[in-house]
Enzyme design. Structure first.
Site, PDB file in Angstrom:
ATOM      1  N   CYS A 233       4.543  -6.094  -2.757  1.00  0.00           N
ATOM      2  CA  CYS A 233       3.150  -5.948  -2.329  1.00  0.00           C
ATOM      3  C   CYS A 233       2.457  -7.239  -2.725  1.00  0.00           C
ATOM      4  CB  CYS A 233       2.473  -4.744  -2.979  1.00  0.00           C
ATOM      5  SG  CYS A 233       0.748  -4.535  -2.435  1.00  0.00           S
TER       6      CYS A 233
ATOM      7  N   CYS B 243      -1.476  -6.606  -4.076  1.00  0.00           N
ATOM      8  CA  CYS B 243      -1.762  -5.870  -5.319  1.00  0.00           C
ATOM      9  C   CYS B 243      -0.483  -5.205  -5.802  1.00  0.00           C
ATOM     10  CB  CYS B 243      -2.894  -4.869  -5.127  1.00  0.00           C
ATOM     11  SG  CYS B 243      -2.670  -3.779  -3.700  1.00  0.00           S
ATOM     12  N   SER B 244      -0.423  -3.868  -5.746  1.00  0.00           N
ATOM     13  CA  SER B 244       0.792  -3.176  -6.190  1.00  0.00           C
ATOM     14  C   SER B 244       0.959  -1.845  -5.460  1.00  0.00           C
ATOM     15  CB  SER B 244       0.754  -2.945  -7.702  1.00  0.00           C
ATOM     16  OG  SER B 244      -0.384  -2.173  -8.062  1.00  0.00           O
ATOM     17  N   CYS B 245       0.721  -1.855  -4.143  1.00  0.00           N
ATOM     18  CA  CYS B 245       0.905  -0.635  -3.365  1.00  0.00           C
ATOM     19  C   CYS B 245       2.356  -0.191  -3.478  1.00  0.00           C
ATOM     20  CB  CYS B 245       0.537  -0.889  -1.910  1.00  0.00           C
ATOM     21  SG  CYS B 245      -1.232  -1.202  -1.655  1.00  0.00           S
TER      22      CYS B 245
END
Length: 210
Positions: free
Chosen positions: A110, A113-115
């Protein structure tokens, strides 16, 4: 010595770490002020301990390895296929399964961000959220895989998939050789979180962690 014991009671009178004590103190303060509901916190913890996590993804992968019809449905519409196992929730509303083969290896990142598909993989590891991984996975995926101890043949194509808030991915790793006739439960033990992100491979028979 008395002053030391009074300042650091957890060293002798509690099995909780300093971080755990601080978290408990913060939870107590927020609860007393009415900002959080202890029951809600307990429900979240219970969910991540029992219902949410990579054990769910391992079950999905194992089912796909033994059931061609489920595998076809998974690759066509992962959200719908996994929902038949009673696993999915809001985070996985747009989940795409991508299959690793001898010719193509898939890896998830990702970049913004950190999906991450929490229901099937649990909470994202720290490295998944780090800037170096998010950057290098796109620019040098083969080098990143090498850092994880994964060496692929030079003619294996590496495809990097960028998760978003709308679409998230689950890698279907290759089934290890020597597992013919294995049950789904036994096969699931070979599936690691990293193999479902694409930064690892499924465990070979005899390599299951105890």
């Amino acid at each position: 010595m008395a002053d030391h014991d009074r300042d650091h009671p957890h060293e002798h009178g509690s099995e909780l770490s300093e971080t755990q004590l601080r978290v408990r103190a913060l939870e107590t303060i927020l609860t007393e002020k009415g900002y959080v509901d202890p029951a809600a916190i307990d429900a979240i913890i219970e969910a991540y301990e029992t219902r949410i996590g990579p054990h769910n993804g391992a079950k999905v992968v194992a089912r796909a390895w033994v059931d061609p019809i489920f595998k076809e449905a998974l690759l066509k519409d992962a959200t719908a296929a996994i929902s038949t196992l009673g696993i999915m929730g809001r985070v996985g509303d747009h989940l795409v399964a991508i299959e690793n083969t001898e010719r193509v290896h898939n890896m998830i990142v990702c970049t913004l961000c950190s999906c991450y598909p929490w229901e099937v993989l649990g909470l994202p590891p720290v490295w998944y959220k780090s800037a170096p991984y998010r950057s290098r996975a796109v620019k040098d995926p083969r080098g990143v895989l090498a850092d994880f101890g994964v060496a692929l043949p030079k003619d294996t194509e590496i495809r990097v998939w960028d998760s978003t808030a709308e679409t998230r991915f689950l890698v279907l790793p290759m089934r290890p050789a020597g597992t013919d006739g294995w049950s789904e439960e036994r096969l699931a033990d070979l599936v690691t979180r990293d193999s479902m992100i694409g930064t690892g491979l499924a465990l070979a028979p005899g390599k299951v962690a105890t």
